[in-house]
Design a protein around this motif. Sequence first.
Motif, PDB file in Angstrom:
ATOM      1  N   ASP A 132       6.482   1.422  -3.514  1.00 31.31           N
ATOM      2  CA  ASP A 132       6.326   1.063  -4.925  1.00 31.31           C
ATOM      3  C   ASP A 132       7.396   0.121  -5.425  1.00 31.31           C
ATOM      4  O   ASP A 132       7.181  -0.618  -6.382  1.00 31.31           O
ATOM      5  CB  ASP A 132       6.316   2.338  -5.763  1.00 31.31           C
ATOM      6  N   ILE A 133       8.560   0.127  -4.812  1.00 25.41           N
ATOM      7  CA  ILE A 133       9.654  -0.699  -5.298  1.00 25.41           C
ATOM      8  C   ILE A 133      10.659  -0.900  -4.168  1.00 25.41           C
ATOM      9  O   ILE A 133      10.912   0.016  -3.386  1.00 25.41           O
ATOM     10  CB  ILE A 133      10.329  -0.042  -6.532  1.00 25.41           C
ATOM     11  N   LYS A 167      14.609  -8.993 -15.978  1.00 20.63           N
ATOM     12  CA  LYS A 167      14.249  -8.445 -17.281  1.00 20.63           C
ATOM     13  C   LYS A 167      13.175  -7.369 -17.246  1.00 20.63           C
ATOM     14  O   LYS A 167      12.959  -6.694 -18.242  1.00 20.63           O
ATOM     15  CB  LYS A 167      13.803  -9.581 -18.196  1.00 20.63           C
ATOM     16  N   LEU A 168      12.472  -7.230 -16.130  1.00 22.85           N
ATOM     17  CA  LEU A 168      11.405  -6.248 -16.093  1.00 22.85           C
ATOM     18  C   LEU A 168      11.929  -4.889 -15.657  1.00 22.85           C
ATOM     19  O   LEU A 168      12.737  -4.797 -14.748  1.00 22.85           O
ATOM     20  CB  LEU A 168      10.294  -6.688 -15.134  1.00 22.85           C
ATOM     21  N   HIS A 169      11.436  -3.853 -16.309  1.00 25.23           N
ATOM     22  CA  HIS A 169      11.662  -2.449 -15.952  1.00 25.23           C
ATOM     23  C   HIS A 169      13.076  -1.961 -16.242  1.00 25.23           C
ATOM     24  O   HIS A 169      13.248  -0.979 -16.944  1.00 25.23           O
ATOM     25  CB  HIS A 169      11.328  -2.207 -14.468  1.00 25.23           C
ATOM     26  N   ARG A 184      23.272 -14.313 -16.205  1.00 24.23           N
ATOM     27  CA  ARG A 184      22.665 -13.338 -17.115  1.00 24.23           C
ATOM     28  C   ARG A 184      23.072 -11.898 -16.795  1.00 24.23           C
ATOM     29  O   ARG A 184      22.266 -10.978 -16.924  1.00 24.23           O
ATOM     30  CB  ARG A 184      21.136 -13.475 -17.110  1.00 24.23           C
ATOM     31  N   PRO A 241       6.973  -5.073  -5.449  1.00 31.02           N
ATOM     32  CA  PRO A 241       7.877  -5.408  -6.558  1.00 31.02           C
ATOM     33  C   PRO A 241       9.346  -5.138  -6.220  1.00 31.02           C
ATOM     34  O   PRO A 241       9.669  -4.133  -5.600  1.00 31.02           O
ATOM     35  CB  PRO A 241       7.396  -4.490  -7.690  1.00 31.02           C
ATOM     36  N   ARG A 291      13.882 -11.417  -2.158  1.00 30.17           N
ATOM     37  CA  ARG A 291      13.116 -12.079  -3.222  1.00 30.17           C
ATOM     38  C   ARG A 291      12.114 -13.081  -2.633  1.00 30.17           C
ATOM     39  O   ARG A 291      10.979 -13.189  -3.085  1.00 30.17           O
ATOM     40  CB  ARG A 291      14.101 -12.762  -4.189  1.00 30.17           C
ATOM     41  N   ALA A 292      12.514 -13.773  -1.588  1.00 28.29           N
ATOM     42  CA  ALA A 292      11.651 -14.810  -1.015  1.00 28.29           C
ATOM     43  C   ALA A 292      10.467 -14.228  -0.259  1.00 28.29           C
ATOM     44  O   ALA A 292       9.401 -14.831  -0.217  1.00 28.29           O
ATOM     45  CB  ALA A 292      12.458 -15.724  -0.097  1.00 28.29           C
ATOM     46  N   LYS A 315       6.422  -8.797  -1.102  1.00 27.96           N
ATOM     47  CA  LYS A 315       5.203  -8.694  -1.915  1.00 27.96           C
ATOM     48  C   LYS A 315       5.258  -7.414  -2.761  1.00 27.96           C
ATOM     49  O   LYS A 315       4.638  -7.330  -3.811  1.00 27.96           O
ATOM     50  CB  LYS A 315       3.959  -8.670  -1.019  1.00 27.96           C
ATOM     51  N   LYS A 365       0.825  -1.213   0.000  1.00 24.51           N
ATOM     52  CA  LYS A 365       0.000   0.000   0.000  1.00 24.51           C
ATOM     53  C   LYS A 365       0.863   1.269   0.000  1.00 24.51           C
ATOM     54  O   LYS A 365       0.406   2.332  -0.415  1.00 24.51           O
ATOM     55  CB  LYS A 365      -0.890  -0.033   1.251  1.00 24.51           C
ATOM     56  N   ILE A 409      13.441  -4.975  -7.569  1.00 26.80           N
ATOM     57  CA  ILE A 409      14.432  -4.991  -8.651  1.00 26.80           C
ATOM     58  C   ILE A 409      15.614  -5.791  -8.125  1.00 26.80           C
ATOM     59  O   ILE A 409      16.248  -5.415  -7.135  1.00 26.80           O
ATOM     60  CB  ILE A 409      14.883  -3.578  -9.054  1.00 26.80           C
TER      61      ILE A 409
END
Lengths: 415, 415
Positions: free
Chosen positions: A193-194, A389-391, A338, A214, A208-209, A212, A190, A216
Amino acid sequence: MENITKQLEGALAATRDINQVDSDKKQLVLQDLADALLKNVEAILLENEKDVQLVDINDPKRDRLILNEDRIQALAKSVLDVAQLPDPSGQLLSKRILENGLLLEKKAVPLGVVAVIYESRPNVTIDVAALCLRSGNVCLLRGGTDAFHTNSVLIEIIQQVLLKNQLNPNIVQLLPTDRKFVQELLTATKYVDIIIPRGSQSLIDFVRAHAKVPVIETGAGVCHTYVEQSATIDKAIAIVANAKISRPSVCNALDTVLLDEQIADSFLHGIIIPFQKAQVEIFADEKSYVILEQLKYPYLQKADDADFGREFLDLKCSIKVLDGLDNALRHIATYSSRHSECIVSNDAEKLERFMNAVDAAAVYANASTRFTDGGEFGLGAEIGISTQKLHARGPFALEKLVTEKWYVTGNGQIR
Amino acid sequence: MENITKQLEGALAATRDINQVDSDKKQLVLQDLADALLKNVEAILLENEKDVQLVDINDPKRDRLILNEDRIQALAKSVLDVAQLPDPSGQLLSKRILENGLLLEKKAVPLGVVAVIYESRPNVTIDVAALCLRSGNVCLLRGGTDAFHTNSVLIEIIQQVLLKNQLNPNIVQLLPTDRKFVQELLTATKYVDIIIPRGSQSLIDFVRAHAKVPVIETGAGVCHTYVEQSATIDKAIAIVANAKISRPSVCNALDTVLLDEQIADSFLHGIIIPFQKAQVEIFADEKSYVILEQLKYPYLQKADDADFGREFLDLKCSIKVLDGLDNALRHIATYSSRHSECIVSNDAEKLERFMNAVDAAAVYANASTRFTDGGEFGLGAEIGISTQKLHARGPFALEKLVTEKWYVTGNGQIR
C-alpha cells in the motif's frame, strides 16, 4: 529464490491477522519485544559483529552500523515508548445519519502493507516494526546489505515474539537485499500500500523514479534562515549557530543564511565567533564575502550558484545579502526543498507574511529549524520527514500510518 | 509552442496570488463565474457546436460532449453550490505550546498546483475550476481534444472573471491537448503538487505508469454484493437491482453478486424479474447457471474466470454461489478493486465481521453501493472516487484539496 512474490502474498494475508488484534494486545506484544531484545543482547552483538567486520574502519557508515549494549537498551526503550502512544487505528473520525436514514461513519484503519527501503542503520528495523505493529500494519523491511546479519537476527527475534503471541510471523518480514527484488517491490501495487524510502537522496530518487506503489517522499532539507532587519541580532546569531552546528548531518540543519543588508555587518561580526569555533566553512556571496574577508574569517570561499539550493549535511553553509522580505521570499521559493524555513524578525506584519507565503512543511518564526522532528513535535518516533504534500507533511509518525474507510449501514436503502 | 514550461511557471507563481485571497472574496468570484456562464450561453453553445460536429452521431461520447441551455444552467448552479461549501484552507487543525515555550500550530493550506487530466465531459472543466478556486488552489486543466473549443471558451470566461476581480488569470489554465505535453506535465515535480486522472481505466493506467508527480488514483470499481443466508430476500433483491440497474455506467455500480447456497434459489427466482425487465445479461457460475436455466432466464451466459473481477460498466453482471462468509471474504479479497463492497444480512456478528475485514474505500451493510458519491455523503461535488489509501479514500471532494503546514513560533528557542 527468484522473486519475492511468496513474501508479498504472505504480507497481504497477514494484514487480516494483525487487523483483528486489539490495542491492548498490541501493547503486550511490544512489551514482549522490548524484553526479547534485552534477553538477546549477546546474540544480537554476535551477528552485528559479522556486519561490522566487513566495513572499512574509516568508513563513516561503520558507526551507524555498530550496536552495543547501550544502543540495544535504547532500542528496547524506543519500543516501549511506541507501545505507550495511542493506537491511531480504529478511531471514529466522523459519524452522521443521512436524510435517507443511512448511518455514515468514517473510521481510521491501518494502511495495510507498509514497505520501507533503508540503508545501514539497524535501529530503523526496530523502529519501523514497532510503529507498524502499534498501528496494525504489516511491514516489509528492505534493509541494506551492510546490515544483513544484524537485521536478520532482529527480525528473527520479532517473529519469535509474534509466534509466542499466537500471531502470524509474516506481520514483520525482512526482504532479501539483492537489488533485483527491489523492482518487484516497487511495482507490487497488488500487495503493497505504501513505500517509504529512508536514506540518501539517491535512494529516494531511485524509488521515486521506479515506484508504481504510492511513495511517501522523505526528502532532502535545503533550509534557509532569513535574518530580517528588525531582528534582535543576538537571538539571530544563537538561532543560526544552533541550526547549523548542533547536528549538521541531518535534514533540518541550516544550509543558507539570508541577511537584510542593514544588519549584515553586525550579524556577521557576531556569527563568526561560534562559526569559527566549530570551523564552519562559509560560501559567501559578493557582499558578505567583502565583510567576512575584512574580518579575516578563516574558512571562507566565494559562493557560486550551486551553493544556493545545496543541502550541505556538513559544517558548511552559504550566505547571501539581499534587500527586504520580498527578495527573501523569492530566493526561498526558488531554492527551498520545502522542508523547514525560518525568519528571525521583530516585525509582526513581516513575520506573518513570511509564515503564510513560504511553501514548506514547517515554517519558523524566531526559532531554530532543528525542531522539525516527530519527537520534538510530540508525535513520537517518526519514519521520516515528508517534504511532499499528500497524506503526511513534516514528521511522518505513528498517527499517519492509517487510512480512512467509510462504513455505511442501512436497512435496505437504494438510490 | 514546444513545451508547457511557461504555463507551469505561471501556475506556480499564481499560487502566491490565490493564497492571499480570503474566503469571502473567493465566494464572490464564484458567484461572478456563475453569472458569467449564464450571460455567455450563446457563445458557449457556438463553440460547443464546433466540437460536437466533429464527432460521429452514433458515438456515445457525443452525448457527453453536448451542452445546451439546461446543462449550462446546471453548471452555473454547481458553481454556486461549491461557493456555499466551507473553505477547507486556513483551518487550524491543532495547536499546542511545547514545554520549551514554542507555539506549534498545524494549519490546512491549499495543495498548490492541481492538475487534472480528463476526457470529453466539459462539466469537469467547470467543476474542477470551482473546487480549486474555493480551496485556494491553482489548477491546470488538460481536457480532451474532442472538447477543445468548448473548454477554450469556458476557460476564457473563467479568466475574464479572474481579471475582473483583479486576480491572476493563471490561477486557472487550460493546457494544450497535444499528447507530447502530457509527459512534461506528469514529470513536472517542481511545479505540480498533484495530478488527478479522471476518465477511462486506460487513461488512469497511463498516468500511473508515467507520473513522477504524486497521483490520486480515481480507479475502477469492481463492486460485489454478498447476499448472506440470513438476508431478507426482498431487501436483497431491491438492493442488488438498484446497484446494477440504476446507473450501470458508473464506478459504484454492481459487478458481481455472491450468494450463499441456502438462499441462491429464492434470490434468483426474485431477481430475474427486475433483471429481465432491464435486460441485464448474467454471467453465471455453474450452480447459478443451472437454476437460471431452469427459470428460462433469457440473457444468460456461462461465466468464465475473467467475468469475476471484471468492471462491466453496462447492464451485465456475474453471479457466484458459494458457502458462507469466509468464502465470500476470500472471493472479495481476490477480485475487489477496493471501491465499494456490500453485505446483505440480518446476522449482526457477520455484518460486523464483513465490514471490518473487507479492505475497500466504502463498505456497506444492507444498502446499495450506488451511494458512494461525494454528494450523497454530504461532501459536495467530487473530483473522483479514490481507490488508493494515501491522502484521500472514497469521494475526493473539496475538503481534501488541502495539505498541512506546521507553524512554529518562538522567541529564540534553540535545540
